[in-house]
Scaffold this motif. Structure first.
Motif, PDB file in Angstrom:
ATOM      1  N   ASP A  99       1.248  -0.645  -7.578  1.00 12.04           N
ATOM      2  CA  ASP A  99       1.327  -0.856  -6.199  1.00 12.04           C
ATOM      3  C   ASP A  99       0.079  -0.318  -5.327  1.00 12.04           C
ATOM      4  OD1 ASP A  99       3.353  -2.766  -6.655  1.00 12.04           O
ATOM      5  OD2 ASP A  99       4.953  -1.244  -5.952  1.00 12.04           O
ATOM      6  N   THR A 122      -0.703  -1.128   2.371  1.00 19.77           N
ATOM      7  CA  THR A 122      -0.098  -0.077   1.766  1.00 19.77           C
ATOM      8  C   THR A 122       0.593  -0.504   0.457  1.00 19.77           C
ATOM      9  OG1 THR A 122       2.116  -0.268   2.644  1.00 19.77           O
ATOM     10  CG2 THR A 122       0.616   0.838   4.027  1.00 19.77           C
ATOM     11  N   GLU A 124       3.750   0.025  -0.191  1.00 18.33           N
ATOM     12  CA  GLU A 124       5.011  -0.662   0.106  1.00 18.33           C
ATOM     13  C   GLU A 124       4.754  -2.221   0.442  1.00 18.33           C
ATOM     14  OE1 GLU A 124       3.518   2.473   1.396  1.00 18.33           O
ATOM     15  OE2 GLU A 124       5.060   3.910   0.314  1.00 18.33           O
ATOM     16  N   ASP A 125       3.624  -2.364   1.131  1.00 15.02           N
ATOM     17  CA  ASP A 125       3.442  -3.812   1.300  1.00 15.02           C
ATOM     18  C   ASP A 125       3.258  -4.714   0.139  1.00 15.02           C
ATOM     19  OD1 ASP A 125       3.326  -3.197   4.212  1.00 15.02           O
ATOM     20  OD2 ASP A 125       1.178  -2.840   3.949  1.00 15.02           O
ATOM     21  N   ALA A 127       4.701  -3.848  -2.881  1.00 12.58           N
ATOM     22  CA  ALA A 127       5.809  -3.561  -3.518  1.00 12.58           C
ATOM     23  C   ALA A 127       6.524  -4.856  -3.011  1.00 12.58           C
ATOM     24  CB  ALA A 127       6.638  -2.412  -3.258  1.00 12.58           C
ATOM     25  N   ALA A 128       6.518  -5.172  -1.717  1.00 11.38           N
ATOM     26  CA  ALA A 128       7.273  -6.216  -1.242  1.00 11.38           C
ATOM     27  C   ALA A 128       6.907  -7.524  -1.419  1.00 11.38           C
ATOM     28  CB  ALA A 128       7.332  -6.117   0.426  1.00 11.38           C
ATOM     29  N   GLU A 131       8.583  -8.606  -4.937  1.00 13.15           N
ATOM     30  CA  GLU A 131      10.032  -8.778  -4.883  1.00 13.15           C
ATOM     31  C   GLU A 131      10.136 -10.217  -4.986  1.00 13.15           C
ATOM     32  OE1 GLU A 131      11.672  -6.565  -1.602  1.00 13.15           O
ATOM     33  OE2 GLU A 131      11.337  -4.575  -2.568  1.00 13.15           O
TER      34      GLU A 131
END
Length: 131
Positions: A99, A122, A124-125, A127-128, A131
């Motif tokens: 990521d 990021t 985290e962005d 990773a989302a 999903e």
């Protein structure tokens, strides 16, 4: 003669200061993941082969769209999704980039190559989006 000209052209291309250095193309034999961590090195190792080191794209055996001065790269989600899943002739790269690496490439393309879009993607962005 044609082979000689092609070889000479390739040699000149590889010597071009705009192109990646050889160290950008090293992949670890102990991992399926790319070892490069920063956006420019990842771009040079993976993306520049088709989209060119300056992002201008190419025509030939296929159509490789430009990333330089591109409205498409304004959307970090679109760029990340194509990197992860691939699109048409572009292979999916989500299996060889984590990521953070995907986010680095997205940010590199959006803030370089004649592009200057706001915001940072990021890990985290990314990773989302997986999903």
């Amino acid at each position: 003669m044609k082979q000689y000209l092609m070889a000479a052209g390739l040699g000149l291309t590889l010597l071009s200061p705009q192109l990646a250095s050889a160290q950008d193309f090293v992949q670890s034999g102990s991992s399926d993941m790319l070892p490069q961590q920063d956006g420019q090195s990842l771009f040079n190792a993976v993306c520049s082969g088709c989209h060119m080191a300056d992002g201008r794209g190419a025509e030939g055996a296929g159509h490789y769209p430009p990333l330089a001065n591109s409205e498409f790269v304004e959307s970090p989600e679109a760029v990340a999704t194509w990197i992860i899943n691939g699109y048409r002739a572009m292979p999916p790269l989500g299996g060889i980039m984590d990521d953070a690496q995907v986010a680095e490439v997205v940010n590199y393309v959006r803030h370089n190559l004649g592009n200057d879009y706001e915001g940072q993607m990021t890990a985290e962005d990314v990773a989302a989006l997986r999903e």
